[in-house]
Design a protein around this motif. Sequence first.
Motif, PDB file in Angstrom:
ATOM      1  N   UNK A  65      10.014 101.552  10.619  1.00 23.33           N
ATOM      2  CA  UNK A  65      10.777 102.748  10.969  1.00 23.33           C
ATOM      3  C   UNK A  65      11.863 102.428  11.984  1.00 23.33           C
ATOM      4  N   UNK A  66      11.511 101.637  13.005  1.00 24.58           N
ATOM      5  CA  UNK A  66      12.504 101.265  14.027  1.00 24.58           C
ATOM      6  C   UNK A  66      13.598 100.400  13.434  1.00 24.58           C
ATOM      7  N   UNK A  67      13.225  99.458  12.571  1.00 22.08           N
ATOM      8  CA  UNK A  67      14.231  98.604  11.931  1.00 22.08           C
ATOM      9  C   UNK A  67      15.170  99.444  11.069  1.00 22.08           C
ATOM     10  N   UNK A  68      14.603 100.353  10.313  1.00 25.88           N
ATOM     11  CA  UNK A  68      15.402 101.232   9.461  1.00 25.88           C
ATOM     12  C   UNK A  68      16.378 102.052  10.292  1.00 25.88           C
ATOM     13  N   UNK A  69      15.890 102.614  11.375  1.00 26.74           N
ATOM     14  CA  UNK A  69      16.752 103.437  12.219  1.00 26.74           C
ATOM     15  C   UNK A  69      17.837 102.599  12.901  1.00 26.74           C
ATOM     16  N   UNK A  70      17.503 101.360  13.262  1.00 27.18           N
ATOM     17  CA  UNK A  70      18.473 100.494  13.918  1.00 27.18           C
ATOM     18  C   UNK A  70      19.683 100.244  13.011  1.00 27.18           C
ATOM     19  N   UNK A  71      19.414 100.105  11.717  1.00 26.78           N
ATOM     20  CA  UNK A  71      20.496  99.809  10.781  1.00 26.78           C
ATOM     21  C   UNK A  71      21.159 101.055  10.190  1.00 26.78           C
ATOM     22  N   UNK A  72      20.565 102.229  10.404  1.00 27.06           N
ATOM     23  CA  UNK A  72      21.140 103.440   9.807  1.00 27.06           C
ATOM     24  C   UNK A  72      21.659 104.440  10.840  1.00 27.06           C
ATOM     25  N   UNK A  73      21.310 104.241  12.119  1.00 27.74           N
ATOM     26  CA  UNK A  73      21.777 105.147  13.165  1.00 27.74           C
ATOM     27  C   UNK A  73      22.613 104.348  14.164  1.00 27.74           C
ATOM     28  N   UNK A  74      23.853 104.705  14.308  1.00 30.48           N
ATOM     29  CA  UNK A  74      24.769 103.915  15.131  1.00 30.48           C
ATOM     30  C   UNK A  74      24.384 103.904  16.603  1.00 30.48           C
ATOM     31  N   UNK A  75      23.768 104.956  17.105  1.00 30.38           N
ATOM     32  CA  UNK A  75      23.477 105.041  18.537  1.00 30.38           C
ATOM     33  C   UNK A  75      22.004 104.811  18.859  1.00 30.38           C
ATOM     34  N   UNK A  76      21.234 104.362  17.876  1.00 28.37           N
ATOM     35  CA  UNK A  76      19.794 104.230  18.101  1.00 28.37           C
ATOM     36  C   UNK A  76      19.463 102.971  18.895  1.00 28.37           C
ATOM     37  N   UNK A  77      18.773 103.160  20.017  1.00 30.05           N
ATOM     38  CA  UNK A  77      18.294 102.052  20.837  1.00 30.05           C
ATOM     39  C   UNK A  77      17.058 102.511  21.608  1.00 30.05           C
TER      40      UNK A  77
END
Length: 216
Positions: free
Chosen positions: A168-180
């Motif tokens: 889930x974190x990997x997916x969000x890292x590559x699909x959400x520009x501001x996700x950290x």
Amino acid sequence: MTIFNPFRIVGDFVHIASILLLLVKIRKHKNCAGVSLKTQILYAIVFSTRYLDLLSNWWSLYNVALKVIYLAASYYTIYLIARRYRATYDRTNDTVQLVYLIVPSAVLALLFTDEYSIVETLWTFSIILESVAILPQIFLLQKTGEVENLTANYIVALGAYRGFYLLNWIYRFFTETSYSAWLVWIFGMLQTGLYCDFFYYYVISKWSGKQMVLPS
């Protein structure tokens, strides 16, 4: 919203499945042998400190439902072990001192919280404490040796839930520009890593068709 991707949803349902496996094990056999009360207390602390916004943050009924399930299940499990089936609780081998997990987690939370507010600091504390909450359970099983199938399945499901959250974190890292979320990533990977040894012996036991045994 993008946070509700398939990995997150599957992870949540696997987490719920792990809780149900544990409750079925205790209720079906009417005993809590092989189950660490101290791990369940830690999970209750984790959820209680993480979900302080339960009554004020209703932006997602899905999240609210999960929070209620986790809190209710944690305290119900504690009740079953500490009260209803206390005669079968293995307190002799459930020996990890919780202070050695809680205090360092609290200190790290004070050092790494993004904001020095009660809610944010306790949320950070819950993330750190969850990463080591399984340790009393693992140590108990190492002392007793053999692991019942339902108990093993419960722990494997917990580890699988963390695995899906990593995806889930990997997916969000590559699909959400501001996700950290570096704190969540670090302690999430630590938590997932603690299950690796258990997974190894679980797979070996299934492959050989024998009772799962952990080395002491």
